[in-house]
Design a protein around this motif. Sequence first.
Motif, PDB file in Angstrom:
ATOM      1  N   SER A   7      64.736  63.807  36.651  1.00  0.00           N
ATOM      2  CA  SER A   7      65.067  63.464  38.053  1.00  0.00           C
ATOM      3  C   SER A   7      65.665  62.095  37.458  1.00  0.00           C
ATOM      4  CB  SER A   7      64.043  64.007  38.543  1.00  0.00           C
ATOM      5  OG  SER A   7      62.514  63.492  38.283  1.00  0.00           O
ATOM      6  N   LEU A  61      64.874  70.017  41.307  1.00  0.00           N
ATOM      7  CA  LEU A  61      65.345  68.825  41.200  1.00  0.00           C
ATOM      8  C   LEU A  61      66.269  67.969  41.931  1.00  0.00           C
ATOM      9  CD1 LEU A  61      68.614  66.485  40.260  1.00  0.00           C
ATOM     10  CD2 LEU A  61      66.493  66.893  38.741  1.00  0.00           C
ATOM     11  N   LEU A 111      65.087  64.281  42.812  1.00  0.00           N
ATOM     12  CA  LEU A 111      65.670  63.396  43.267  1.00  0.00           C
ATOM     13  C   LEU A 111      65.947  62.315  44.574  1.00  0.00           C
ATOM     14  CD1 LEU A 111      68.533  61.853  41.534  1.00  0.00           C
ATOM     15  CD2 LEU A 111      70.087  63.545  42.608  1.00  0.00           C
TER      16      LEU A 111
END
Length: 253
Positions: A93, A122, A126
Amino acid sequence: MKYVPDATGDRHFAEDHTTDRDAVDGLLSELDEYAVEQALQIKEANDDVEITVLTMGGDDAKDALRKALSMGADKAAHVNDEALHGTDVMGTSLVLAKAVEQIGYDLVLCGMSSTDGVMGVLPALLAERLGVPQVTLLSEVSVADGTVNGRRDGDTASQRLSAALPAVASVTDQSGEARYPSFKGIMAAKKKPVLALDLSDLGIDPADVGLAGAWSAVDEVAERPARTAGTVVKDEGEGGRQLAAFLAERRFV
Protein backbone atom coordinates in the motif's frame (compact mmCIF):
# COMPACT_ATOMS: atom_id res chain seq x y z
CA MET A 1 -3.74 -4.48 -10.59
CA LYS A 2 -1.73 -7.54 -9.74
CA TYR A 3 0.18 -10.24 -11.58
CA VAL A 4 -0.59 -13.45 -9.70
CA PRO A 5 0.22 -17.18 -9.97
CA ASP A 6 -2.35 -19.13 -11.94
CA ALA A 7 -4.76 -20.58 -9.37
CA THR A 8 -5.12 -23.72 -11.48
CA GLY A 9 -1.38 -24.39 -11.33
CA ASP A 10 0.61 -26.37 -8.77
CA ARG A 11 1.64 -23.59 -6.38
CA HIS A 12 4.36 -23.88 -3.73
CA PHE A 13 6.27 -21.80 -1.20
CA ALA A 14 9.93 -20.92 -1.61
CA GLU A 15 12.55 -21.55 1.10
CA ASP A 16 11.90 -18.10 2.61
CA HIS A 17 8.17 -18.95 2.92
CA THR A 18 7.13 -16.57 0.15
CA THR A 19 5.14 -17.74 -2.85
CA ASP A 20 7.36 -19.39 -5.44
CA ARG A 21 6.27 -17.31 -8.40
CA ASP A 22 8.83 -18.82 -10.78
CA ALA A 23 7.43 -22.32 -10.42
CA VAL A 24 4.02 -21.57 -11.96
CA ASP A 25 2.67 -19.45 -14.80
CA GLY A 26 1.28 -16.05 -13.89
CA LEU A 27 -1.52 -13.87 -15.19
CA LEU A 28 -3.51 -10.72 -14.50
CA SER A 29 -5.65 -11.36 -11.41
CA GLU A 30 -9.17 -12.13 -12.56
CA LEU A 31 -10.62 -9.91 -9.85
CA ASP A 32 -8.57 -6.98 -11.15
CA GLU A 33 -9.95 -7.50 -14.66
CA TYR A 34 -13.32 -6.32 -13.30
CA ALA A 35 -11.68 -3.06 -12.17
CA VAL A 36 -10.14 -2.55 -15.62
CA GLU A 37 -13.55 -3.16 -17.21
CA GLN A 38 -15.26 -0.62 -14.97
CA ALA A 39 -12.54 1.94 -15.73
CA LEU A 40 -13.17 1.41 -19.44
CA GLN A 41 -16.91 1.87 -18.98
CA ILE A 42 -16.32 5.11 -17.06
CA LYS A 43 -14.13 6.32 -19.92
CA GLU A 44 -16.84 5.47 -22.47
CA ALA A 45 -19.40 7.47 -20.46
CA ASN A 46 -17.22 10.53 -19.82
CA ASP A 47 -15.07 12.85 -21.91
CA ASP A 48 -11.38 13.51 -21.26
CA VAL A 49 -10.76 10.33 -19.28
CA GLU A 50 -7.34 8.69 -19.37
CA ILE A 51 -6.72 5.26 -17.83
CA THR A 52 -3.35 4.36 -16.35
CA VAL A 53 -2.91 0.81 -15.08
CA LEU A 54 -0.41 0.33 -12.26
CA THR A 55 1.25 -2.80 -10.94
CA MET A 56 4.05 -3.75 -8.56
CA GLY A 57 6.04 -6.88 -9.32
CA GLY A 58 8.90 -8.52 -11.18
CA ASP A 59 9.67 -8.47 -14.89
CA ASP A 60 6.84 -10.89 -15.72
CA ALA A 61 4.27 -8.45 -14.31
CA LYS A 62 4.53 -6.59 -17.61
CA ASP A 63 2.33 -9.34 -19.06
CA ALA A 64 -0.50 -8.21 -16.80
CA LEU A 65 -0.01 -4.61 -17.88
CA ARG A 66 -0.09 -5.58 -21.54
CA LYS A 67 -3.34 -7.49 -20.98
CA ALA A 68 -4.97 -4.37 -19.49
CA LEU A 69 -3.54 -2.16 -22.24
CA SER A 70 -4.91 -4.52 -24.88
CA MET A 71 -8.34 -4.28 -23.22
CA GLY A 72 -8.24 -0.50 -23.78
CA ALA A 73 -6.24 1.24 -21.05
CA ASP A 74 -4.17 4.17 -22.29
CA LYS A 75 -0.84 3.73 -20.51
CA ALA A 76 0.80 1.82 -17.69
CA ALA A 77 3.24 2.14 -14.80
CA HIS A 78 5.36 -0.70 -13.43
CA VAL A 79 7.10 -0.58 -10.04
CA ASN A 80 9.90 -3.14 -10.15
CA ASP A 81 12.69 -3.41 -7.58
CA GLU A 82 14.52 -6.44 -6.15
CA ALA A 83 14.06 -5.02 -2.65
CA LEU A 84 10.28 -5.53 -2.97
CA HIS A 85 10.57 -9.32 -2.66
CA GLY A 86 8.43 -10.49 0.26
CA THR A 87 6.58 -7.19 0.71
CA ASP A 88 3.32 -7.58 2.65
CA VAL A 89 0.11 -5.63 2.15
CA MET A 90 1.29 -2.76 4.35
CA GLY A 91 4.40 -2.24 2.25
CA THR A 92 2.45 -2.74 -0.96
CA SER A 93 0.00 0.00 0.00
CA LEU A 94 2.92 2.34 0.68
CA VAL A 95 4.53 1.67 -2.69
CA LEU A 96 1.29 1.99 -4.64
CA ALA A 97 0.30 5.19 -2.82
CA LYS A 98 3.64 6.81 -3.69
CA ALA A 99 3.31 5.67 -7.31
CA VAL A 100 -0.28 6.94 -7.59
CA GLU A 101 0.75 10.32 -6.19
CA GLN A 102 3.59 10.57 -8.70
CA ILE A 103 1.41 9.57 -11.65
CA GLY A 104 -1.52 11.80 -10.67
CA TYR A 105 -5.11 10.65 -10.34
CA ASP A 106 -8.78 11.48 -9.82
CA LEU A 107 -10.07 7.97 -9.09
CA VAL A 108 -8.18 4.81 -8.15
CA LEU A 109 -10.08 1.63 -9.06
CA CYS A 110 -9.08 -1.71 -7.53
CA GLY A 111 -10.33 -5.25 -7.58
CA MET A 112 -12.00 -6.50 -4.40
CA SER A 113 -9.04 -8.73 -3.51
CA SER A 114 -6.07 -10.52 -5.01
CA THR A 115 -6.39 -14.18 -5.91
CA ASP A 116 -3.09 -15.10 -4.24
CA GLY A 117 -2.88 -13.22 -0.92
CA VAL A 118 -6.68 -12.74 -0.65
CA MET A 119 -6.25 -9.94 1.93
CA GLY A 120 -8.96 -7.65 0.56
CA VAL A 121 -7.74 -4.65 2.57
CA LEU A 122 -5.43 -2.98 0.04
CA PRO A 123 -8.04 -0.45 -1.25
CA ALA A 124 -8.78 0.76 2.29
CA LEU A 125 -5.07 1.04 3.15
CA LEU A 126 -4.43 2.89 -0.09
CA ALA A 127 -7.21 5.39 0.61
CA GLU A 128 -5.84 5.98 4.10
CA ARG A 129 -2.32 6.63 2.82
CA LEU A 130 -3.61 8.99 0.13
CA GLY A 131 -5.91 10.76 2.58
CA VAL A 132 -8.99 10.39 0.37
CA PRO A 133 -12.43 8.77 0.83
CA GLN A 134 -13.06 5.15 -0.11
CA VAL A 135 -16.13 3.45 -1.56
CA THR A 136 -15.39 -0.26 -1.62
CA LEU A 137 -16.93 -3.57 -2.71
CA LEU A 138 -19.12 -1.98 -5.36
CA SER A 139 -21.18 -4.08 -7.75
CA GLU A 140 -22.03 -0.95 -9.74
CA VAL A 141 -19.92 2.18 -10.21
CA SER A 142 -20.14 5.43 -12.17
CA VAL A 143 -18.59 8.89 -12.19
CA ALA A 144 -20.36 12.20 -12.79
CA ASP A 145 -19.87 15.83 -11.78
CA GLY A 146 -16.73 15.16 -9.74
CA THR A 147 -18.34 12.35 -7.74
CA VAL A 148 -17.96 8.57 -7.80
CA ASN A 149 -21.23 6.73 -7.15
CA GLY A 150 -21.85 3.06 -6.57
CA ARG A 151 -23.95 0.27 -5.10
CA ARG A 152 -22.71 -2.17 -2.48
CA ASP A 153 -24.76 -5.36 -2.18
CA GLY A 154 -24.95 -7.13 1.18
CA ASP A 155 -26.70 -10.25 2.39
CA THR A 156 -29.84 -8.40 3.48
CA ALA A 157 -29.70 -5.01 1.77
CA SER A 158 -27.97 -2.83 -0.82
CA GLN A 159 -26.36 0.52 -0.07
CA ARG A 160 -25.94 3.52 -2.34
CA LEU A 161 -22.56 5.18 -1.79
CA SER A 162 -20.89 8.28 -3.17
CA ALA A 163 -17.67 10.19 -2.59
CA ALA A 164 -16.16 13.38 -3.94
CA LEU A 165 -13.11 12.91 -6.14
CA PRO A 166 -10.26 12.22 -5.65
CA ALA A 167 -11.19 8.87 -4.15
CA VAL A 168 -10.43 5.14 -4.07
CA ALA A 169 -13.02 2.55 -5.10
CA SER A 170 -13.01 -1.23 -5.40
CA VAL A 171 -15.38 -3.39 -7.43
CA THR A 172 -16.57 -6.95 -6.96
CA ASP A 173 -16.90 -9.80 -9.41
CA GLN A 174 -20.58 -8.87 -9.74
CA SER A 175 -19.82 -5.54 -11.43
CA GLY A 176 -19.80 -6.96 -14.95
CA GLU A 177 -17.78 -9.40 -17.04
CA ALA A 178 -14.50 -8.06 -18.39
CA ARG A 179 -14.21 -7.72 -22.15
CA TYR A 180 -11.82 -9.79 -24.24
CA PRO A 181 -8.97 -7.92 -25.93
CA SER A 182 -9.50 -7.54 -29.66
CA PHE A 183 -6.74 -8.19 -32.18
CA LYS A 184 -6.61 -4.46 -32.83
CA GLY A 185 -6.28 -3.82 -29.09
CA ILE A 186 -3.49 -6.39 -28.74
CA MET A 187 -1.49 -4.76 -31.54
CA ALA A 188 -2.12 -1.25 -30.20
CA ALA A 189 -0.96 -2.27 -26.71
CA LYS A 190 2.56 -2.85 -28.02
CA LYS A 191 2.92 0.88 -28.74
CA LYS A 192 1.43 2.21 -25.51
CA PRO A 193 3.85 3.71 -22.97
CA VAL A 194 4.87 1.85 -19.83
CA LEU A 195 6.51 3.98 -17.13
CA ALA A 196 9.23 2.09 -15.21
CA LEU A 197 9.65 3.00 -11.54
CA ASP A 198 11.79 1.71 -8.68
CA LEU A 199 12.02 2.54 -4.97
CA SER A 200 14.46 5.38 -5.51
CA ASP A 201 12.04 7.01 -7.95
CA LEU A 202 9.34 6.89 -5.27
CA GLY A 203 11.58 8.02 -2.41
CA ILE A 204 11.00 4.83 -0.41
CA ASP A 205 13.61 3.36 1.93
CA PRO A 206 14.16 -0.34 1.03
CA ALA A 207 14.07 -1.11 4.79
CA ASP A 208 10.36 -0.19 4.81
CA VAL A 209 9.41 -2.91 2.34
CA GLY A 210 10.41 -6.49 1.54
CA LEU A 211 10.63 -9.28 4.08
CA ALA A 212 12.58 -7.13 6.53
CA GLY A 213 9.95 -4.40 6.52
CA ALA A 214 6.89 -6.68 6.59
CA TRP A 215 4.45 -6.31 9.49
CA SER A 216 3.65 -10.02 9.37
CA ALA A 217 5.73 -13.15 8.83
CA VAL A 218 5.09 -16.76 7.85
CA ASP A 219 6.84 -18.94 10.43
CA GLU A 220 6.03 -22.36 9.01
CA VAL A 221 4.40 -23.96 5.99
CA ALA A 222 3.33 -27.53 5.25
CA GLU A 223 2.05 -29.36 2.21
CA ARG A 224 -1.68 -29.86 2.04
CA PRO A 225 -2.53 -33.43 3.13
CA ALA A 226 -3.25 -35.81 0.29
CA ARG A 227 -6.92 -36.36 -0.38
CA THR A 228 -8.11 -39.62 1.14
CA ALA A 229 -10.79 -41.94 -0.17
CA GLY A 230 -14.29 -41.12 0.99
CA THR A 231 -16.70 -43.36 2.83
CA VAL A 232 -19.00 -45.31 0.54
CA VAL A 233 -22.47 -46.06 1.87
CA LYS A 234 -24.41 -48.79 0.10
CA ASP A 235 -28.08 -48.11 0.60
CA GLU A 236 -29.79 -51.39 1.41
CA GLY A 237 -32.56 -49.78 3.40
CA GLU A 238 -30.33 -48.23 6.08
CA GLY A 239 -28.54 -45.63 3.96
CA GLY A 240 -30.32 -42.69 5.57
CA ARG A 241 -29.47 -43.82 9.09
CA GLN A 242 -25.82 -44.39 8.17
CA LEU A 243 -25.59 -40.93 6.61
CA ALA A 244 -27.16 -39.32 9.68
CA ALA A 245 -24.79 -41.20 11.98
CA PHE A 246 -21.81 -40.12 9.85
CA LEU A 247 -22.81 -36.45 10.07
CA ALA A 248 -23.64 -36.63 13.78
CA GLU A 249 -20.27 -38.23 14.57
CA ARG A 250 -18.52 -35.24 13.00
CA ARG A 251 -20.94 -32.80 14.62
CA PHE A 252 -22.33 -31.52 11.34
CA VAL A 253 -25.87 -32.04 12.61
